[in-house]
Motif scaffolding. Structure first.
Motif, mmCIF file in Angstrom:
data_model
loop_
_atom_site.group_PDB
_atom_site.id
_atom_site.type_symbol
_atom_site.label_atom_id
_atom_site.label_comp_id
_atom_site.label_asym_id
_atom_site.label_seq_id
_atom_site.Cartn_x
_atom_site.Cartn_y
_atom_site.Cartn_z
ATOM 1 N N PHE A 80 14.091 38.191 -50.225
ATOM 2 C CA PHE A 80 12.660 37.458 -50.347
ATOM 3 C C PHE A 80 12.332 37.808 -51.838
ATOM 4 N N GLN A 81 12.310 38.993 -52.257
ATOM 5 C CA GLN A 81 11.742 39.339 -52.928
ATOM 6 C C GLN A 81 11.627 38.630 -54.604
ATOM 7 N N GLU A 82 12.715 38.261 -55.006
ATOM 8 C CA GLU A 82 12.856 37.153 -56.076
ATOM 9 C C GLU A 82 11.609 36.199 -55.729
ATOM 10 N N HIS A 83 11.512 35.444 -54.455
ATOM 11 C CA HIS A 83 10.706 34.347 -54.136
ATOM 12 C C HIS A 83 9.397 34.922 -54.267
ATOM 13 N N ASN A 84 9.174 36.254 -53.945
ATOM 14 C CA ASN A 84 7.753 36.973 -54.005
ATOM 15 C C ASN A 84 7.089 37.311 -52.182
ATOM 16 N N ILE A 85 8.043 36.768 -51.305
ATOM 17 C CA ILE A 85 6.839 36.988 -50.156
ATOM 18 C C ILE A 85 7.415 38.243 -49.262
ATOM 19 N N PRO A 86 6.398 39.210 -48.576
ATOM 20 C CA PRO A 86 6.653 40.041 -48.317
ATOM 21 C C PRO A 86 7.305 39.764 -47.089
ATOM 22 N N VAL A 87 8.360 40.624 -46.652
ATOM 23 C CA VAL A 87 9.564 40.175 -44.984
ATOM 24 C C VAL A 87 8.564 41.850 -44.443
ATOM 25 N N ALA A 88 8.382 41.435 -43.184
ATOM 26 C CA ALA A 88 7.920 42.880 -42.617
ATOM 27 C C ALA A 88 9.131 42.810 -41.302
ATOM 28 N N GLN A 89 9.185 44.173 -40.759
ATOM 29 C CA GLN A 89 10.564 44.405 -39.739
ATOM 30 C C GLN A 89 9.640 44.367 -38.531
ATOM 31 N N ALA A 90 9.938 43.719 -37.340
ATOM 32 C CA ALA A 90 9.851 43.935 -35.358
ATOM 33 C C ALA A 90 10.559 44.019 -35.043
ATOM 34 N N LEU A 91 10.705 46.042 -34.554
ATOM 35 C CA LEU A 91 11.381 45.878 -33.639
ATOM 36 C C LEU A 91 11.665 46.129 -32.394
ATOM 37 N N LEU A 92 12.120 44.920 -31.010
ATOM 38 C CA LEU A 92 11.134 44.664 -30.261
ATOM 39 C C LEU A 92 12.212 45.298 -29.017
ATOM 40 N N THR A 93 11.031 45.762 -27.503
ATOM 41 C CA THR A 93 12.392 45.932 -26.591
ATOM 42 C C THR A 93 11.786 45.222 -25.384
ATOM 43 N N ILE A 94 12.453 44.607 -23.922
ATOM 44 C CA ILE A 94 12.442 43.967 -23.409
ATOM 45 C C ILE A 94 10.516 43.944 -22.886
ATOM 46 N N ASP A 95 10.529 44.979 -22.372
ATOM 47 C CA ASP A 95 8.854 45.087 -22.163
ATOM 48 C C ASP A 95 8.521 44.859 -23.246
ATOM 49 N N ASP A 96 7.771 44.542 -24.326
ATOM 50 C CA ASP A 96 7.235 43.856 -25.594
ATOM 51 C C ASP A 96 7.125 42.076 -25.245
ATOM 52 N N THR A 97 7.698 41.853 -24.573
ATOM 53 C CA THR A 97 7.978 40.534 -23.849
ATOM 54 C C THR A 97 7.164 40.434 -22.383
ATOM 55 N N GLU A 98 7.948 40.975 -21.770
ATOM 56 C CA GLU A 98 8.355 40.290 -20.322
ATOM 57 C C GLU A 98 6.397 41.327 -19.628
ATOM 58 N N THR A 99 6.594 42.219 -20.236
ATOM 59 C CA THR A 99 5.220 43.096 -19.638
ATOM 60 C C THR A 99 3.862 42.710 -20.628
ATOM 61 N N THR B 27 -0.237 38.172 -37.026
ATOM 62 C CA THR B 27 -1.059 38.562 -38.369
ATOM 63 C C THR B 27 -0.347 38.464 -39.427
ATOM 64 N N LEU B 28 1.388 38.926 -39.376
ATOM 65 C CA LEU B 28 2.292 39.171 -39.656
ATOM 66 C C LEU B 28 2.335 37.247 -40.907
ATOM 67 N N LEU B 29 2.441 36.471 -40.069
ATOM 68 C CA LEU B 29 3.027 35.374 -39.799
ATOM 69 C C LEU B 29 1.076 34.759 -40.745
ATOM 70 N N GLU B 30 0.309 35.284 -40.548
ATOM 71 C CA GLU B 30 -1.241 34.393 -41.239
ATOM 72 C C GLU B 30 -1.325 35.383 -42.402
ATOM 73 N N ALA B 31 -0.345 35.904 -42.264
ATOM 74 C CA ALA B 31 -0.605 36.937 -44.012
ATOM 75 C C ALA B 31 0.733 36.845 -44.990
ATOM 76 N N GLY B 32 1.361 35.250 -44.081
ATOM 77 C CA GLY B 32 1.999 34.717 -45.497
ATOM 78 C C GLY B 32 3.044 35.462 -45.377
ATOM 79 N N ALA B 33 3.283 36.436 -44.501
ATOM 80 C CA ALA B 33 4.599 37.081 -44.497
ATOM 81 C C ALA B 33 5.783 36.563 -43.878
ATOM 82 N N VAL B 34 7.306 37.000 -43.230
ATOM 83 C CA VAL B 34 8.305 36.698 -43.023
ATOM 84 C C VAL B 34 8.935 38.318 -41.771
ATOM 85 N N PRO B 35 8.542 37.542 -41.012
ATOM 86 C CA PRO B 35 8.973 38.973 -40.244
ATOM 87 C C PRO B 35 10.327 39.128 -39.610
ATOM 88 N N ILE B 36 10.797 40.048 -39.939
ATOM 89 C CA ILE B 36 12.350 39.839 -39.522
ATOM 90 C C ILE B 36 11.943 40.671 -37.981
#
Ligand code: GLU
Length: 385
Positions: free
Chosen positions: A103-122, A135-144
């Motif tokens: 993504f650097q070749e396209h000047n697009i920032p990437v961001a790492q998001a590591l989730l556990t099951i609690d992050d979507t079920e609680t 916030t990441l998406l609105e800042a133009g980043a690609v969350p991975i």
């Protein structure tokens, strides 16, 4: 009601505002345990094209365990839990480096998001994870996104990234979830073993017949954990949230520079799962049907008008709070005449909401002792009645 009847998949993709793309390990990691950088670059070009069209895109990328195995020299076919966790820790870093390089070749920032099951079920944690991804998406980043395999154990894990990707789609209100792997869609039987197997291009309802087609149709490459059954489960979760799901090959041809999304747009084979309603309608139905209010929030005239104009509920407009509830619980909102005007998910506990009645957002921290969110109920978590 906003329905999606008679809409075709490619239309949904072209109109989508948010797209999640899930990539399986077998696609990204070569059999020698090294990253397939050419394919990662090809996929990133697809993503850049979607972003250029004005869409927000998040990826759910597998491959940490497969990459880490090689890095740590863990060659045994079945790893012990702690070996798998260690492999994920080493591999995740390498995986992210590959995405970042692409993504650097396209000047697009990437961001790492590591989730556990609690992050979507609680719900309390879901609010936090969602705010970060938004916030990441609105800042133009690609969350991975990936599962936080380094701490997840068997009892507390999604188990496969198909399901994780569906939960993330639901959490951020994605319009389309693309599951890229080594199969170009759903078949009436496993096409590797049955030459009578017929491809199904569109599914509009997950009937028992369709679910029965979820044999283990994953490739025999030995990496990754999803099969067709988990893809159908992912499609079910996404459809309930009003998100269309597309199953397609991530390697449309033998040429690793070929872009999978481009191949689909050019008529490549895939299966679309079209939900009956849009994410917006699904969210409203969920807020009205599945969330039982645990408390009541009374608001003044100004706040009632603001809500009717699709604005979030701020503490300043609250006149009374009743009932006991925690952050992330459902509440009913009542207007100055004590009649229900909305339902929502509250970003504060009843104790804190009580202390903050009538306050300005700038006063929150000095009253409750932490930097809370400005809105008591964000508009995305509310449905007006
Ligand atoms: N989270 C695992 C990894 O990154 C993959 C799980 C899956 O492929 O479903 O290796």
């Amino acid at each position: 009601m906003d329905t999606l009847e008679n809409t075709n998949g490619l239309d949904l993709l072209s109109k989508a505002k948010r797209v999640i793309i899930k990539l399986g390990s077998a696609l990204l990691i070569n059999e020698d345990g090294k990253v397939n950088a050419t394919r990662i670059h090809a996929i990133s070009r697809d993503v850049v094209k979607l972003i250029t069209e004005g869409k927000q895109v998040a990826l759910v990328s597998s491959g940490a365990v497969a990459l880490g195995r090689d890095a740590l020299g863990l060659s045994s076919k079945s790893l012990k839990l702690e070996e798998k966790q260690a492999a994920a820790a080493a591999g995740q870093l390498r995986l992210m480096r590959a995405w970042q390089d692409a993504f650097q070749e396209h000047n697009i920032p990437v961001a790492q998001a590591l989730l556990t099951i609690d992050d979507t079920e609680t719900r309390r944690r879901w609010l936090n994870a969602r705010a970060t991804l938004n916030t990441l998406l609105e800042a133009g980043a690609v969350p991975i996104v990936n599962e936080n395999d380094t701490v997840a154990t068997e009892e507390i894990r999604y188990g496969d990234n198909d399901r994780l990707a569906a939960r993330v789609s639901q959490m951020i209100g994605a319009d389309v979830l693309v599951l890229l792997s080594d199969i170009d869609g759903l078949y009436t039987a496993d096409p590797r073993f049955n030459d009578q197997a017929k491809h199904i291009p569109v599914v509009t309802s997950l009937s028992a017949d369709i679910l029965a087609m979820g044999g283990d149709a994953n490739a025999d490459s030995g990496v990754g954990s999803g099969g067709m059954a988990t893809k159908l489960e992912a499609a079910r979760i996404a459809m309930t949230a009003g998100c269309a799901t597309l199953i397609a090959r991530g390697d449309p041809t033998d040429n690793p520079t070929d872009q999978p999304i481009e191949a689909i747009l050019n008529g490549g084979r895939s299966t679309w799962f079209i939900p009956p309603v849009t994410p917006e309608t699904a969210r409203k139905q969920w807020l009205l049907g599945a969330i039982k209010p645990s408390g009541k929030i009374y608001v003044d005239e100004g706040a009632a008008i603001a809500l009717s104009k699709h604005k979030s509920l701020l503490h300043a407009g609250v006149t009374k709070v009743s009932g006991q509830f925690s952050r992330g619980d459902g509440v009913e909102i009542l207007g100055p005449d004590n009649k229900p005007i909305a339902r929502g998910i509250c970003a504060y506990s009843s104790d804190d909401a009580l202390k903050l009645i009538g306050c300005k957002s700038s006063e929150i921290e000095s009253i409750v002792g932490f930097k809370g969110r400005p809105a008591l109920i964000h508009i995305d978590d509310m449905v007006t009645i």
